[in-house]
Design an enzyme around this catalytic site. Sequence first.
Site, PDB file in Angstrom:
ATOM      1  N   GLY A   1      36.824  30.938  30.932  1.00 26.55           N
ATOM      2  CA  GLY A   1      36.895  30.248  32.204  1.00 26.55           C
ATOM      3  C   GLY A   1      35.563  29.595  32.500  1.00 26.55           C
ATOM      4  O   GLY A   1      34.747  30.135  33.252  1.00 26.55           O
TER       5      GLY A   1
ATOM      6  N   GLY B   1      31.728  30.533  35.584  1.00 28.10           N
ATOM      7  CA  GLY B   1      31.491  30.803  34.169  1.00 28.10           C
ATOM      8  C   GLY B   1      30.464  29.859  33.572  1.00 28.10           C
ATOM      9  O   GLY B   1      29.623  30.262  32.754  1.00 28.10           O
TER      10      GLY B   1
ATOM     11  N   LYS C   1      31.911  42.322  50.243  1.00 32.03           N
ATOM     12  CA  LYS C   1      31.917  40.882  49.994  1.00 32.03           C
ATOM     13  C   LYS C   1      33.063  40.190  50.738  1.00 32.03           C
ATOM     14  O   LYS C   1      32.958  39.015  51.107  1.00 32.03           O
ATOM     15  CB  LYS C   1      32.007  40.590  48.501  1.00 32.03           C
TER      16      LYS C   1
ATOM     17  N   ASN D   1      34.063  36.496  52.490  1.00 30.32           N
ATOM     18  CA  ASN D   1      35.092  35.709  51.806  1.00 30.32           C
ATOM     19  C   ASN D   1      36.352  35.496  52.638  1.00 30.32           C
ATOM     20  O   ASN D   1      36.950  34.410  52.615  1.00 30.32           O
ATOM     21  CB  ASN D   1      35.476  36.381  50.478  1.00 30.32           C
TER      22      ASN D   1
ATOM     23  N   SER E   1      35.217  28.235  47.489  1.00 27.93           N
ATOM     24  CA  SER E   1      36.059  27.962  46.326  1.00 27.93           C
ATOM     25  C   SER E   1      37.508  27.704  46.699  1.00 27.93           C
ATOM     26  O   SER E   1      38.186  26.888  46.069  1.00 27.93           O
ATOM     27  CB  SER E   1      35.978  29.120  45.335  1.00 27.93           C
TER      28      SER E   1
ATOM     29  N   GLU F   1      43.941  31.784  45.921  1.00 27.84           N
ATOM     30  CA  GLU F   1      43.816  33.202  45.532  1.00 27.84           C
ATOM     31  C   GLU F   1      44.184  34.115  46.710  1.00 27.84           C
ATOM     32  O   GLU F   1      43.383  34.931  47.170  1.00 27.84           O
ATOM     33  CB  GLU F   1      42.394  33.482  45.062  1.00 27.84           C
TER      34      GLU F   1
END
Length: 318
Positions: free
Chosen positions: A12, A17, A197, A201, A267, A279
């Site tokens: 990825g 990455g 986290k 997020n 993201s 996600e």
Amino acid sequence: MTVPPVRIGVIGTGAIGGFYGLMLARAGFDVHFLLRSEYAAVAEHGLRLNSQVHGALSLAPVQAYHDVAELPPCDWLLVGAKTTGNAELAPLIARAAAPGAKVLLLQNGLAVEEGLRPLLPDSLHLLGGLCYICVHRAAPGVIEHQALGAVHLGYHSGPAADAAAGQALAEEGAALFRAAGLDSLAMPALEHARWQKLVWNIPYNGLSVLLDSGTRALMANADSRALIAAIMDEVMAGAAACGHELPAGYPAAMLSATERMPDYLPSMYHDFAQRRPLELQAIYDAPLAAAAAAGAAMPRIEALQRALRFIDARNQAR
């Protein structure tokens, strides 16, 4: 610089990455990149990083592969792909792993390791990595880095004999990133760190999509800032119900840190803009389910989740 004789694979090679792989390779590590749609561009032009922290950096040539069968067995595998593709990635991870390899998921959310663990050989170590970074992919092989860059590691499961052995592997991984000039810590409690986290997020990822705004606009408006703070408080309460008491001043610290950041689109905003699946399972569904099982309600987060489900379904249907 003398570096350990370790082979690192990146599965990825997007923003996450690509950033960490490039930094490790420039530090002298033997890094190999598995790519799909961006293989041709990276194989021809390499990787380029435009960083407000490290300056303009590049890596060329890149040890790039389009077929996992050509990737040499790796001692560490950094998984930078989105959690939505983990089931499809499992065979690639197993094929690319050297015996006893360490698989590090550089992914957001809760319970991501639990979802992937049954799909991997028992002989592989599985760790989670939490990336504190503002970064996005601007074009194939081109990464824009605005701020931060730390990555914290925790051991999840595998053939480690005991907790001390697992912690030692997390320390080994953190040492790799520190050798590349990045802040990195080995964490003794991975799930606790994942909840922590999520305090950032959960509000910023979802609200960036829902309100079509970056962090600067969200923080500048009194109503959206108050909503962010209220959502953060719900995450704190959910974490506590699940046995993870987070520092009382953590939401305030996150609000202050975000105010000091450059304007940033998380993201999930980029996924929405490029019509990729959001996600939602890792960042919303799993925390809501865990909190509900522990007897804690998170109504604002549930409302945000349902709104994002609608947006995601409509976006994918276009």
